[in-house]
Design a protein around this motif. Structure first.
Motif, PDB file in Angstrom:
ATOM      1  N   TYR A   1       0.834  -1.204   0.000  1.00  0.00           N
ATOM      2  CA  TYR A   1       0.000   0.000   0.000  1.00  0.00           C
ATOM      3  C   TYR A   1       0.873   1.259   0.000  1.00  0.00           C
ATOM      4  O   TYR A   1       0.627   2.191  -0.761  1.00  0.00           O
ATOM      5  N   PHE A   2       1.907   1.275   0.828  1.00  0.00           N
ATOM      6  CA  PHE A   2       2.776   2.455   0.883  1.00  0.00           C
ATOM      7  C   PHE A   2       3.655   2.566  -0.355  1.00  0.00           C
ATOM      8  O   PHE A   2       3.939   3.674  -0.815  1.00  0.00           O
ATOM      9  N   ILE A   3       4.097   1.442  -0.901  1.00  0.00           N
ATOM     10  CA  ILE A   3       4.890   1.490  -2.134  1.00  0.00           C
ATOM     11  C   ILE A   3       4.052   2.058  -3.272  1.00  0.00           C
ATOM     12  O   ILE A   3       4.512   2.907  -4.035  1.00  0.00           O
TER      13      ILE A   3
ATOM     14  N   PRO B   1       3.095   8.236  -8.467  1.00  0.00           N
ATOM     15  CA  PRO B   1       1.925   8.980  -8.929  1.00  0.00           C
ATOM     16  C   PRO B   1       1.043   8.114  -9.826  1.00  0.00           C
ATOM     17  O   PRO B   1       1.531   7.197 -10.498  1.00  0.00           O
ATOM     18  N   ALA B   2      -0.222   8.402  -9.785  1.00  0.00           N
ATOM     19  CA  ALA B   2      -1.168   7.661 -10.612  1.00  0.00           C
ATOM     20  C   ALA B   2      -0.902   7.972 -12.085  1.00  0.00           C
ATOM     21  O   ALA B   2      -0.545   9.098 -12.442  1.00  0.00           O
TER      22      ALA B   2
END
Length: 141
Positions: free
Chosen positions: A65-67, A72-73
């Motif tokens: 989750y943090f990676i 950026p999307a």
């Protein structure tokens, strides 16, 4: 049936469900289940096996989750030059229609052009900012 066999079967089921649904987080949980299977093969108690599964699987989910949050999307396909090579190209708009559209000749075909909201329509060279269906969203150069 040995406890390690149950853990391996649960890990396999999690991988199969992940492959059918595309939920990458299930793969992280399968890693936790596999770690519990290894703990069972090493002779750990049931409580220790559950803790290993929870810590390793949950830790893998949180780490992923943090990676993913640091990256950026990706831009949508309609505005991404890597996907749509029309982005950034120029077109010449000779005149605008009263409804805010124009027709331009681009790549050997007629395209409908729409100016970006907030920009007043004016003739001249425009840069393609986005492709929406068969319409080009443009900015004045």
């Amino acid at each position: 049936m040995a406890e390690s066999t149950i853990w391996w079967l649960l890990a396999g089921v999690a991988i199969v469900v992940e492959l059918t649904t595309g939920t990458f987080y299930l793969l992280m949980l399968a890693i936790g289940l596999a770690a519990a299977a290894v703990a069972a093969q090493l002779g750990a108690s049931t409580i220790t096996q559950l803790l290993v599964a929870a810590v390793v699987g949950g830790g893998a989910v949180v780490a992923w989750y943090f990676i993913r949050g640091r990256h950026p999307a990706a831009a949508s396909a309609s505005t991404n030059r890597d996907v749509n090579l029309d982005i950034g190209e120029t077109v010449n708009v000779e005149s605008w229609n009263p409804d805010g559209t124009a027709t331009v000749k681009y790549r050997g075909a007629n395209w409908t052009v729409v100016h970006r909201p907030g920009n007043p329509p004016s003739s001249g060279l425009h840069r393609v900012a986005e492709v929406i269906g068969s319409r080009l969203l443009v900015d004045k150069i």
